[in-house]
Design an enzyme around this catalytic site. Structure first.
Site, PDB file in Angstrom:
ATOM      1  N   GLU A  11      -8.594   0.389  -2.867  1.00  0.00           N
ATOM      2  CA  GLU A  11      -9.372   0.366  -1.613  1.00  0.00           C
ATOM      3  C   GLU A  11     -10.325   1.534  -1.638  1.00  0.00           C
ATOM      4  OE1 GLU A  11      -7.704   0.689   2.373  1.00  0.00           O
ATOM      5  OE2 GLU A  11      -6.220  -0.748   1.689  1.00  0.00           O
ATOM      6  N   ARG A  69      -9.520   7.767  -0.621  1.00  0.00           N
ATOM      7  CA  ARG A  69     -10.454   8.115   0.458  1.00  0.00           C
ATOM      8  C   ARG A  69     -11.406   9.206   0.002  1.00  0.00           C
ATOM      9  NH1 ARG A  69      -8.919   6.419   5.855  1.00  0.00           N
ATOM     10  NH2 ARG A  69     -10.588   7.816   6.450  1.00  0.00           N
ATOM     11  N   GLY A  98       1.391  -1.430   4.362  1.00  0.00           N
ATOM     12  CA  GLY A  98       1.706  -0.098   3.877  1.00  0.00           C
ATOM     13  C   GLY A  98       2.632   0.689   4.791  1.00  0.00           C
ATOM     14  N   HIS A  99       2.110   1.075   5.943  1.00  0.00           N
ATOM     15  CA  HIS A  99       2.807   2.050   6.783  1.00  0.00           C
ATOM     16  C   HIS A  99       4.217   1.612   7.178  1.00  0.00           C
ATOM     17  CE1 HIS A  99       3.619   4.413  10.477  1.00  0.00           C
ATOM     18  NE2 HIS A  99       3.119   5.369   9.724  1.00  0.00           N
ATOM     19  N   HIS A 113      -3.190  -4.823   7.849  1.00  0.00           N
ATOM     20  CA  HIS A 113      -3.342  -3.653   8.710  1.00  0.00           C
ATOM     21  C   HIS A 113      -2.437  -3.767   9.929  1.00  0.00           C
ATOM     22  CE1 HIS A 113      -4.943  -0.037  10.458  1.00  0.00           C
ATOM     23  NE2 HIS A 113      -5.574   0.168   9.314  1.00  0.00           N
ATOM     24  N   ALA A 114      -1.570  -2.762  10.062  1.00  0.00           N
ATOM     25  CA  ALA A 114      -0.648  -2.631  11.192  1.00  0.00           C
ATOM     26  C   ALA A 114       0.373  -3.769  11.285  1.00  0.00           C
ATOM     27  CB  ALA A 114      -1.423  -2.481  12.505  1.00  0.00           C
ATOM     28  N   HIS A 128      -5.595   3.629  -1.616  1.00  0.00           N
ATOM     29  CA  HIS A 128      -6.907   3.879  -1.013  1.00  0.00           C
ATOM     30  C   HIS A 128      -7.334   5.283  -1.405  1.00  0.00           C
ATOM     31  CE1 HIS A 128      -9.425   3.951   3.001  1.00  0.00           C
ATOM     32  NE2 HIS A 128     -10.147   4.235   1.933  1.00  0.00           N
ATOM     33  N   ARG A 137      -7.356  12.614   1.372  1.00  0.00           N
ATOM     34  CA  ARG A 137      -6.264  13.141   2.217  1.00  0.00           C
ATOM     35  C   ARG A 137      -4.880  12.749   1.714  1.00  0.00           C
ATOM     36  NH1 ARG A 137      -7.055   9.656   7.702  1.00  0.00           N
ATOM     37  NH2 ARG A 137      -9.095  10.647   7.618  1.00  0.00           N
ATOM     38  N   HIS A 138      -4.801  11.657   0.950  1.00  0.00           N
ATOM     39  CA  HIS A 138      -3.475  11.312   0.393  1.00  0.00           C
ATOM     40  C   HIS A 138      -3.573  11.049  -1.124  1.00  0.00           C
ATOM     41  CE1 HIS A 138      -5.140   7.447   1.625  1.00  0.00           C
ATOM     42  NE2 HIS A 138      -4.719   7.527   2.883  1.00  0.00           N
ATOM     43  N   THR A 143      -6.633   6.190  10.465  1.00  0.00           N
ATOM     44  CA  THR A 143      -6.527   5.184   9.411  1.00  0.00           C
ATOM     45  C   THR A 143      -7.770   4.313   9.504  1.00  0.00           C
ATOM     46  OG1 THR A 143      -5.171   3.365   8.528  1.00  0.00           O
ATOM     47  CG2 THR A 143      -5.158   3.653  10.911  1.00  0.00           C
ATOM     48  N   THR A 144      -7.916   3.313   8.631  1.00  0.00           N
ATOM     49  CA  THR A 144      -9.093   2.450   8.697  1.00  0.00           C
ATOM     50  C   THR A 144      -9.107   1.768  10.062  1.00  0.00           C
ATOM     51  OG1 THR A 144      -8.650   2.034   6.364  1.00  0.00           O
ATOM     52  CG2 THR A 144     -10.372   0.724   7.383  1.00  0.00           C
ATOM     53  N   ARG A 153       2.716  19.053   1.650  1.00  0.00           N
ATOM     54  CA  ARG A 153       3.176  20.309   1.057  1.00  0.00           C
ATOM     55  C   ARG A 153       2.356  20.705  -0.163  1.00  0.00           C
ATOM     56  NH1 ARG A 153       8.403  21.774   2.976  1.00  0.00           N
ATOM     57  NH2 ARG A 153       8.256  23.496   1.510  1.00  0.00           N
ATOM     58  N   ASP A 158      -0.134   4.516  -0.132  1.00  0.00           N
ATOM     59  CA  ASP A 158      -0.833   5.758   0.229  1.00  0.00           C
ATOM     60  C   ASP A 158       0.068   6.803   0.889  1.00  0.00           C
ATOM     61  OD1 ASP A 158      -3.160   4.579  -0.573  1.00  0.00           O
ATOM     62  OD2 ASP A 158      -3.877   4.141   1.458  1.00  0.00           O
ATOM     63  N   HIS A 159       0.955   6.312   1.789  1.00  0.00           N
ATOM     64  CA  HIS A 159       1.668   7.286   2.611  1.00  0.00           C
ATOM     65  C   HIS A 159       2.792   8.011   1.870  1.00  0.00           C
ATOM     66  CE1 HIS A 159      -1.069   6.534   5.677  1.00  0.00           C
ATOM     67  NE2 HIS A 159      -0.696   5.287   5.871  1.00  0.00           N
ATOM     68  N   GLU A 194     -10.363  -9.777   3.433  1.00  0.00           N
ATOM     69  CA  GLU A 194      -9.103  -9.400   4.068  1.00  0.00           C
ATOM     70  C   GLU A 194      -9.390  -9.230   5.554  1.00  0.00           C
ATOM     71  OE1 GLU A 194      -7.041  -6.041   2.354  1.00  0.00           O
ATOM     72  OE2 GLU A 194      -5.978  -5.636   4.238  1.00  0.00           O
ATOM     73  N   ASN A 212       0.855  -1.190   0.000  1.00  0.00           N
ATOM     74  CA  ASN A 212       0.000   0.000   0.000  1.00  0.00           C
ATOM     75  C   ASN A 212       0.897   1.248   0.000  1.00  0.00           C
ATOM     76  OD1 ASN A 212      -1.391   2.260   1.092  1.00  0.00           O
ATOM     77  ND2 ASN A 212      -3.067   0.912   1.679  1.00  0.00           N
TER      78      ASN A 212
END
Ligand code: PXP
Length: 247
Positions: free
Chosen positions: A70, A45, A220-221, A198-199, A43, A49-50, A100-101, A18, A9-10, A151, A7
Site C-alpha cells: 500500500e 507510509r 489489519g487492526h 478498512h475497519a 503500507h 510511522r510503522h 489511519t487512511t 520503542r 503494519d501495526h 478496494e 495487513n
C-alpha cells in the site's frame, strides 16, 4: 471463495513505539500465512510511522502468498515499488496528520496523474488497485485510469454498524451496504476485481463477506488487536473461518 489479505503494519507500530527490533513484521508475515492468510499487506507510509524501507524487502522475501504494497501515488513511492516488484500495489491517499487512511483516493480528480502511475506500475508487471470510497463515479474513474482492481473503503459501513449497536439490519447500515453494492457492480462491470477493507472486525465482517463478486478482504487492526491475546496465527485463522464459512 473470498480471500483474506492481512495487513501487518501495526506489528511494526508496536516496534516503532520503542524504536527497537521487536516485534518483527517478518515473523508476523510468517505467522499470518500459517494462520491462512491469502495475501500479506504492508503500507509504507511517507512518514514511515510503522513499516520501514528495510521491512518491505524482508517481508516480501518471507511471503509465499501474494505481497501487496500500500502506498501513496507519488513518484518516490512508484520508484520504490518498481524496484521492489510486489505482486500488487494498492494506491491510497495519505495525510500526515491522519491516524489511519481516512478516505478513498479521489481518482476522478487526478485521472491523468493516476493513469501515468498505473501505466508505470503495469509496465513493471505489478497489479494495481485503487482504494476508493463507495461511490460508483470513483469506480468508473478507476476503470478509465486502467486499474486492475478497486478496494472499496468499508470505514463508513463499519462506523454505521458500530453506531447501530452492531445491528446488521439497521437502515443506516443497509444504506452503507447499498452504496458498496452499487459501487461493486460498476467495478465488476468494468472487468476489475472487487476487494474491500478498512475497519472490518470479527463482529462486522459477515455482511461484507457475503457480497456478490467480492474477491478479497483486507483486514489489519482487528486481527493484530486479537493477536495480542491469542497470537497472530490463531487470530488470522479465526478471521479466515468467518470469511471462508460465509456462503
Ligand atoms: N485497506 C486499506 C487500503 C488500508 O489503508 C487499511 C489500513 O491500513 C486497511 C485496508 C486495513 O484497515 P484496518 O487496519 O482498519 O483493518
Amino acid at each position: 471463495m473470498v480471500l483474506l489479505g492481512v495487513n501487518i503494519d501495526h506489528v511494526a507500530t508496536v516496534r516503532q513505539a520503542r524504536r527497537t527490533y521487536e516485534p518483527d513484521p517478518v515473523w508476523a508475515a510468517v505467522e499470518a500465512q500459517l494462520g491462512g492468510a491469502d495475501a500479506i499487506t504492508v503500507h509504507l507510509r511517507e512518514d514511515r510511522r510503522h513499516i520501514q524501507d528495510h521491512d518491505v524487502h524482508r517481508v516480501k522475501d518471507a511471503c509465499h502468498v501474494r505481497f501487496n504494497l500500500e502506498m501513496a501515488a507519488t513518484d518516490p513511492m512508484v520508484a520504490i515499488a518498481c524496484e521492489l516488484a510486489p505482486h500488487e500495489v494498492t494506491l491510497v491517499p495519505e495525510g500526515r496528520q491522519e491516524i489511519t487512511t481516512e478516505g478513498g483516493l479521489d481518482v476522478a480528480a487526478q485521472l491523468e496523474h493516476l493513469k501515468a502511475i498505473v501505466s508505470r506500475l503495469s509496465d513493471a508487471q505489478i497489479i494495481t488497485s485503487a482504494f476508493i470510497d463507495p461511490d460508483p463515479r470513483q469506480a468508473d474513474a478507476a476503470a478509465q485510469a486502467g486499474f486492475d482492481a478497486c478496494e472499496i473503503h468499508t470505514g463508513p459501513y463499519a462506523h454505521a454498524f458500530h453506531e447501530a449497536g452492531d445491528d446488521p439490519d439497521h437502515p443506516a447500515v443497509l444504506q452503507e451496504i447499498d452504496k458498496i453494492t452499487q459501487t461493486a457492480r460498476r467495478i465488476v462491470d468494468s472487468k476489475m476485481r472487487f476487494n474491500a477493507g478498512h475497519a472490518l472486525n470479527y463482529a462486522n465482517v459477515h455482511p461484507i463477506a457475503v457480497l456478490p463478486a467480492l474477491c478479497e478482504l483486507h483486514i489489519g487492526h482487528a486481527i493484530v488487536s486479537r493477536a495480542v491475546f491469542v497470537g497472530l496465527r490463531q487470530a488470522v485463522s479465526q478471521m479466515k473461518q468467518l470469511v471462508k464459512t460465509t456462503p
